[in-house]
Design a protein around this motif. Structure first.
Motif, mmCIF file in Angstrom:
data_model
loop_
_atom_site.group_PDB
_atom_site.id
_atom_site.type_symbol
_atom_site.label_atom_id
_atom_site.label_comp_id
_atom_site.label_asym_id
_atom_site.label_seq_id
_atom_site.Cartn_x
_atom_site.Cartn_y
_atom_site.Cartn_z
ATOM 1 N N UNK A 18 -18.145 3.043 -6.631
ATOM 2 C CA UNK A 18 -18.970 1.645 -6.416
ATOM 3 C C UNK A 18 -20.468 2.014 -5.343
ATOM 4 N N UNK A 19 -20.617 2.656 -4.397
ATOM 5 C CA UNK A 19 -21.633 3.263 -4.410
ATOM 6 C C UNK A 19 -23.220 3.275 -5.905
ATOM 7 N N UNK A 20 -22.052 3.361 -6.605
ATOM 8 C CA UNK A 20 -23.463 3.782 -7.543
ATOM 9 C C UNK A 20 -23.492 2.514 -8.801
ATOM 10 N N UNK B 237 -27.334 0.564 -8.164
ATOM 11 C CA UNK B 237 -27.611 0.331 -9.922
ATOM 12 C C UNK B 237 -28.912 -1.354 -9.600
ATOM 13 N N UNK B 238 -27.290 -2.574 -9.063
ATOM 14 C CA UNK B 238 -28.106 -3.494 -9.136
ATOM 15 C C UNK B 238 -28.980 -3.862 -7.981
ATOM 16 N N UNK B 239 -28.812 -3.369 -6.455
ATOM 17 C CA UNK B 239 -29.731 -3.363 -5.706
ATOM 18 C C UNK B 239 -31.471 -2.550 -6.241
ATOM 19 N N UNK B 240 -31.175 -1.530 -6.932
ATOM 20 C CA UNK B 240 -32.360 -0.575 -7.619
ATOM 21 C C UNK B 240 -33.255 -1.654 -8.884
ATOM 22 N N UNK C 273 -18.060 -1.029 -14.273
ATOM 23 C CA UNK C 273 -16.204 -1.758 -13.609
ATOM 24 C C UNK C 273 -15.277 -1.176 -14.560
ATOM 25 N N UNK C 274 -15.681 -0.681 -16.064
ATOM 26 C CA UNK C 274 -14.198 -0.390 -16.483
ATOM 27 C C UNK C 274 -14.033 0.615 -16.489
ATOM 28 N N UNK D 110 -31.637 8.900 -5.978
ATOM 29 C CA UNK D 110 -29.925 8.305 -5.611
ATOM 30 C C UNK D 110 -29.463 8.641 -6.391
ATOM 31 N N UNK D 111 -29.998 7.852 -7.942
ATOM 32 C CA UNK D 111 -28.611 7.819 -9.546
ATOM 33 C C UNK D 111 -28.325 9.106 -9.744
ATOM 34 N N UNK D 112 -29.678 10.187 -9.364
ATOM 35 C CA UNK D 112 -29.001 11.409 -10.275
ATOM 36 C C UNK D 112 -27.520 12.277 -9.256
ATOM 37 N N UNK D 113 -27.912 11.075 -7.933
ATOM 38 C CA UNK D 113 -26.516 12.058 -6.566
ATOM 39 C C UNK D 113 -26.081 11.369 -6.990
ATOM 40 N N UNK D 114 -26.089 10.328 -7.400
ATOM 41 C CA UNK D 114 -24.678 9.809 -6.830
ATOM 42 C C UNK D 114 -23.459 9.796 -8.146
ATOM 43 N N UNK D 115 -24.507 10.075 -9.099
ATOM 44 C CA UNK D 115 -23.688 10.532 -11.022
ATOM 45 C C UNK D 115 -22.693 12.019 -10.378
ATOM 46 N N UNK D 116 -24.007 13.248 -10.539
ATOM 47 C CA UNK D 116 -23.428 14.067 -9.714
ATOM 48 C C UNK D 116 -22.198 14.534 -9.042
#
Length: 131
Positions: free
Chosen positions: A16-18, A22-25, A47-48, A93-99
């Motif tokens: 959800x945070x990711x 991504x939208x904010x980025x 979303x899926x 941040x994307x890399x961290x959240x994906x991890x």
């Protein structure tokens, strides 16, 4: 609370945070073009698996743990190559959240995978004993 519940909640929260990240980025923090970028649409496919993670759907968690690696790759490439510091930070941040999502998903699925291997082994033993 059972460990798998924590991992499931961690997967849902990080995903959800990711999506928001991504939208904010791509719309506010560091869009490729002023006023936002079409790249914000990359958040929509997430979303899926978010719905599946909320429902604790094993199949969705399995395939999403592989698909999410595309976002990891994008984050690494953009963290390395983007000229904008803001964009590079967002990519990190994307890399961290994906991890976090990947780790939580794998840890959530571990007991189910063990049970499936045990059942397959027992079934194979039964089949071999019948012969």
């Amino acid at each position: 609370m059972e460990a798998s519940n924590w991992f499931q909640r961690g997967a849902v929260a990080s995903l959800a945070v990711l999506i928001v990240w991504l939208l904010a980025w791509e719309l506010v923090v560091a869009p490729l073009h002023p006023g936002g970028s079409v790249l914000a649409l990359k958040a929509v496919p997430l979303l899926l698996p978010l719905l599946g993670a909320i429902r604790r759907d094993i199949y969705t968690m399995q395939w999403s743990s592989m698909v999410i690696l595309l976002y990891f790759t994008e984050g690494v490439v953009r963290a390395w190559s983007d000229k904008s510091v803001a964009s590079a930070v967002m990519a990190g941040g994307e890399v961290l959240l994906v991890g976090v999502y990947f780790a939580c998903t794998i840890l959530f699925l571990r007991p189910y995978k063990r049970a499936a291997r045990k059942m397959a082994k027992e079934l194979l033993e039964r089949v071999n004993n019948v012969k």
